[in-house]
Enzyme design. Sequence first.
Site, short mmCIF file in Angstrom:
data_model
loop_
_atom_site.label_atom_id
_atom_site.label_comp_id
_atom_site.label_asym_id
_atom_site.label_seq_id
_atom_site.Cartn_x
_atom_site.Cartn_y
_atom_site.Cartn_z
CB CYS A 104 -8.79 -10.10 18.41
SG CYS A 104 -7.18 -10.52 19.08
CE LYS A 149 -1.29 1.05 9.78
NZ LYS A 149 -0.75 0.36 8.57
CG ASP A 158 -4.99 1.11 8.04
OD1 ASP A 158 -4.59 1.77 7.07
OD2 ASP A 158 -4.45 0.07 8.45
CG ASP A 194 -9.02 -1.49 10.60
OD1 ASP A 194 -8.70 -0.30 10.52
OD2 ASP A 194 -8.19 -2.42 10.60
NE ARG A 253 -4.52 -8.62 7.16
CZ ARG A 253 -3.57 -8.15 7.97
NH1 ARG A 253 -3.18 -8.84 9.01
NH2 ARG A 253 -2.99 -7.01 7.70
CB CYS A 302 -4.47 -15.74 15.50
SG CYS A 302 -3.64 -14.29 14.88
NE ARG A 327 -2.81 -0.10 3.44
CZ ARG A 327 -3.69 -1.05 3.74
NH1 ARG A 327 -4.71 -1.28 2.95
NH2 ARG A 327 -3.54 -1.78 4.81
CE1 TYR A 328 0.90 4.10 3.90
CE2 TYR A 328 1.12 1.84 4.67
CZ TYR A 328 0.53 3.10 4.76
OH TYR A 328 -0.43 3.32 5.70
NE ARG A 340 5.95 2.29 4.80
CZ ARG A 340 5.20 3.33 5.15
NH1 ARG A 340 4.52 3.32 6.27
NH2 ARG A 340 5.12 4.39 4.38
CB CYS A 378 -9.63 -10.18 13.78
SG CYS A 378 -8.33 -10.57 12.60
C1 LIG Z 1 -0.07 -0.67 8.48
C2 LIG Z 1 0.57 -1.15 7.25
C3 LIG Z 1 1.94 -1.00 7.06
C4 LIG Z 1 2.85 -0.38 8.09
O1 LIG Z 1 2.60 0.95 8.32
P1 LIG Z 1 3.57 1.80 9.25
O2 LIG Z 1 2.85 3.11 9.35
O3 LIG Z 1 4.89 1.92 8.55
O4 LIG Z 1 3.70 1.10 10.55
C5 LIG Z 1 2.47 -1.43 5.88
N1 LIG Z 1 1.73 -2.00 4.93
C6 LIG Z 1 0.41 -2.17 5.08
C7 LIG Z 1 -0.37 -2.81 3.98
C8 LIG Z 1 -0.22 -1.75 6.25
O5 LIG Z 1 -1.53 -1.95 6.41
#
Ligand SMILES: *Cc1c(COP(=O)(O)O)cnc(C)c1O
Length: 357
Positions: free
Chosen positions: A113, A321, A314, A277, A118, A109, A96-97, A100, A116
């Site tokens: 929870c 986020k 999120d 969420d 997911r 798990c 999504r970024y 990362r 959750c």
């Molecule tokens: C939350 C999340 C992250 C990590 O986000 P940070 O703000 O760097 O902790 C990375 N990828 C996805 C898909 C996420 O949902």
Amino acid sequence: MSWQQELRCAITTQAELAAKLELTAEERLGIEQAARAGFGLSVTPYYLGLCDPHDPSCPIRRQIIPHALEARAAEGDLRDPLGEAAHEVAPRLIQRYPDRALLLVTDQCAVHCRFCTRSRTLGRGRGAAPLALLGEALRYLRGHPEIRDVILSGGDPLCMSTSRLCALVQAVRSIPHVETIRLGTRAPVCLPSRITAELVRALGRYHPIWVMTHFNHPRELSAQAARACTRLVDGGFPVMNQTVLLRGVNDDPLVLAELWRTLVRWRVRPYYLMQMDPVAGSAHLRTPLERGIEILEQLQGKLSGIALPKLVVDTPGGQGKVPLGPNYIVGRAPGCTRLRTPLGSEVDYLDPPARQR
Ligand SMILES: *Cc1c(COP(=O)(O)O)cnc(C)c1O
């Protein structure tokens, strides 16, 4: 009990649960509904032991025991609130970024929870993904040098055997551009026996690894949990905590202050306070967005900066986020910003003269 025994002895039925605590009618109905809906009750004997057997409003109970209200639909509820299916760039890999990516390594798990994000995939039988099934995801990571941070999550990666987990971590670590690996796990909270000296030694070969854990309430701060966290920190793992804001569990500044202060004493850094969420069936556990902002406002200036996490939401649909917080800017004029302070006063902050900028 060893961690493997804890997992094997997980409580999953109403009858087993009723032997340990007094169930309410709403809980009994909730357990039946949840089993039918495919995201049933599951809790380790350890975590169940933290419950108050006589108090249905116990913060541990509210996190794990299905409630009749789960059947109630709320506007805006989504089965996949973070649009993860749409952001899957390879099987089980979500990006999504730009820098990362999130790798879902198992659907198991220690504890289910009730909030959750997911719940649509959890415990649906896929289990831990063998390395072969993650081949495409690993190839994607190798082919994308902009990815510097890989988060192993699930499910809980620490429900996998140490050898399987290490093989996976080694495969990710062998990608030259991956700088940090994060393990998203609730083991320190729900299955502290999992944090063995052997595990810490085995994973420590692949540093830097950050552990992202998930304490929500001071009742979870047992001696066993403290030992698990200390072991991780002593083993060189920075430990970060993500608290989910939960109605009737921790939506109270005094409760959160106690939680976060203790975590800091354990050298666990409160990282995020997460707005819940809007996952289908969890509206009864969700707070209005404003509540988290109010709580942070009450704690700002009263709690050490290192004990105060960032509040994030999120965004539904998976657009990333967004940080939220109280607004301290009360007015702006050219070169001058009026701020309100934690002491309740207002002060002007003057920018440097334009020529010197
Ligand atoms: C939350 C999340 C992250 C990590 O986000 P940070 O703000 O760097 O902790 C990375 N990828 C996805 C898909 C996420 O949902």
